[in-house]
Design a protein around this motif. Structure first.
Motif: not given
Length: 292
Positions: A29-30, A34-37, A45-50, A59-65
């Motif tokens: 997750i970008i 910052d990049v988070f797994l 921290d899903i509550e902070e993300f919400y 936010p944007s997301t990145s596929q698994v390479n």
């Protein structure tokens, strides 16, 4: 003996994945550069993300390479353990193709490697239900090949019914136009989203008001369960983005009409909620043939 693995897009809690001995690979997750797994809630921290979503973050997301998949699969290959990877929809991410490429690379060094990448054409706990069913199938004695065959036969029966509360995320994700988002907010339109047979998010219906949207997705689950010979054997999962009350409302409506084995309420993971936004509620259930 074989190992069932998945990715964090299944949105099963970390505790469940560990309890069932399901290994998983994390999406990225970008947010604010910052990049988070997405580690299924172990440390993320899903509550902070919400809260960030609520305050307008996009936010944007990145596929698994490919490299990450090679690292993920190789320990099993070295131990001669066959792998069944129950994968996030190819219609929503390039991760499926990356996993296939990783398998090809691994087989250059380990010709007998047995890694099966199964495209669920599903997301979040639609994928999660498949993972849990695959685990139960294994527990019941199904071989790897039998399990894959069962999943292939059943995968179109997993339903996803979603309502969103913030149309801006659908606009930024290219699902609706800017004008449609503005008009929708003005008229309190709440799109109903599903995953189609290609594993893609599509707008299925539009209803007025949040209350009607929650009832709509509950009614879809009820209709699905009522077509089954024994609804009490099925588990329903409801995910939400910081709106447990809405998820409980959907649960209550379902229980007024039908009694499934269980109705579980989980957080919607950061990968999907990055694209659907604050207040999203999604219901998942497995029905009869062709019900998706």
């Amino acid at each position: 003996m074989y190992q069932i693995v998945t990715d964090s897009c299944c949105d099963l809690p970390y505790t469940t994945l560990k309890e069932e001995e399901i290994d998983f690979v994390s999406m990225e997750i970008i947010l604010n550069d910052d990049v988070f797994l997405d580690d299924a809630g172990e440390t993320f921290d899903i509550e902070e993300f919400y809260n960030q979503l609520k305050n307008g973050a996009l936010p944007s997301t990145s596929q698994v390479n490919v490299s990450k998949y090679v690292d993920f699969f190789t320990p099993y290959v070295k131990e001669n353990i066959p792998v069944l990877y129950v994968c996030f929809s190819s219609g929503l991410s390039g991760s499926y193709q990356s996993a296939l490429l990783a398998v090809e690379m691994i087989k250059e060094d380990y010709q007998d490697a047995e890694i099966h990448v199964f495209d669920t054409l599903a997301a979040s706990c639609g994928q999660g239900l498949m993972v849990l069913d695959a685990v139960q199938n294994k527990r019941d004695g199904l071989s790897l090949e039998e399990n894959i065959s069962w999943l292939e036969q059943e995968k179109m029966n997993y339903q996803h019914w979603c309502t969103v509360d913030d149309l801006n995320h659908l606009y930024h994700g290219g699902r609706i136009t800017k004008g449609a988002a503005a008009v929708g907010e003005l008229l309190k339109v709440k799109p109903i989203i599903k995953i189609n047979e290609e594993g893609k998010l599509v707008v299925h219906q539009k209803v007025r008001t949040r209350k009607k949207a929650l009832r709509y997705i509950a009614d879809k689950v009820i209709k699905c369960l009522e077509t089954l010979e024994d609804p009490s054997e099925q588990t329903v999962i409801i995910t939400n983005v910081a709106d447990v009350k809405a998820a409980e409302t959907v649960k209550s409506i379902i229980l007024e009409k039908v009694q499934p084995k269980d109705i579980l309420i989980y957080n919607l993971g950061p990968t999907i909620s990055s694209h659907t936004g604050y207040g999203t509620v999604v219901a998942f259930v497995r029905g009869n043939e062709g019900t998706r």
